[in-house]
Design a protein around this motif. Structure first.
Motif, PDB file in Angstrom:
ATOM      1  N   SER A 137       0.830  -1.208   0.000  1.00 56.80           N
ATOM      2  CA  SER A 137       0.000   0.000   0.000  1.00 56.80           C
ATOM      3  C   SER A 137       0.861   1.254   0.000  1.00 56.80           C
ATOM      4  N   TYR A 138       1.948   1.215   0.771  1.00 56.01           N
ATOM      5  CA  TYR A 138       2.856   2.357   0.825  1.00 56.01           C
ATOM      6  C   TYR A 138       3.474   2.620  -0.549  1.00 56.01           C
ATOM      7  N   GLU A 139       3.945   1.562  -1.206  1.00 59.91           N
ATOM      8  CA  GLU A 139       4.548   1.714  -2.532  1.00 59.91           C
ATOM      9  C   GLU A 139       3.517   2.216  -3.544  1.00 59.91           C
ATOM     10  N   ASP A 140       2.298   1.682  -3.482  1.00 55.70           N
ATOM     11  CA  ASP A 140       1.233   2.146  -4.380  1.00 55.70           C
ATOM     12  C   ASP A 140       0.956   3.635  -4.169  1.00 55.70           C
ATOM     13  N   MET A 141       0.942   4.058  -2.907  1.00 58.15           N
ATOM     14  CA  MET A 141       0.695   5.465  -2.594  1.00 58.15           C
ATOM     15  C   MET A 141       1.828   6.342  -3.141  1.00 58.15           C
ATOM     16  N   ARG A 142       3.069   5.897  -2.966  1.00 58.43           N
ATOM     17  CA  ARG A 142       4.205   6.671  -3.478  1.00 58.43           C
ATOM     18  C   ARG A 142       4.158   6.785  -5.000  1.00 58.43           C
ATOM     19  N   ASN A 143       3.789   5.701  -5.680  1.00 61.56           N
ATOM     20  CA  ASN A 143       3.664   5.739  -7.139  1.00 61.56           C
ATOM     21  C   ASN A 143       2.569   6.705  -7.567  1.00 61.56           C
ATOM     22  N   ALA A 144       1.444   6.692  -6.868  1.00 64.74           N
ATOM     23  CA  ALA A 144       0.343   7.598  -7.196  1.00 64.74           C
ATOM     24  C   ALA A 144       0.769   9.052  -7.001  1.00 64.74           C
ATOM     25  N   ILE A 145       1.481   9.320  -5.925  1.00 65.32           N
ATOM     26  CA  ILE A 145       1.951  10.688  -5.674  1.00 65.32           C
ATOM     27  C   ILE A 145       2.921  11.121  -6.769  1.00 65.32           C
TER      28      ILE A 145
END
Length: 70
Positions: free
Chosen positions: A27-35
């Motif tokens: 989830s953290y990696e997905d959030m960083r990619n989205a940002i």
């Protein structure tokens, strides 16, 4: 095994106020990619507003020239 998409972030509080969030690595990696994508979109919008654009045909012609010269 639990699906990581079902993991909800855990909010850590201090004196009833949120102070930190704990989330799984995916989830953290997905959030960083989205940002990162949002930042790129924002930069692109700023380029359009300031007139820093190049026509599609010109970009393709430049790419073709670069590829042909190699």
């Amino acid at each position: 095994m639990k699906n990581t998409n079902d993991n909800k972030p855990v909010i850590i509080t201090q004196n009833g106020e949120p102070r930190a969030v704990l989330q799984d690595p995916k989830s953290y990696e997905d959030m960083r990619n989205a940002i990162g994508l949002l930042k790129l979109l924002s930069q692109g919008e700023e380029d359009v507003r300031s007139g820093q654009v190049t026509a599609q045909d010109e970009v393709f012609a430049q790419l073709e020239n670069l590829l042909r010269d190699k």
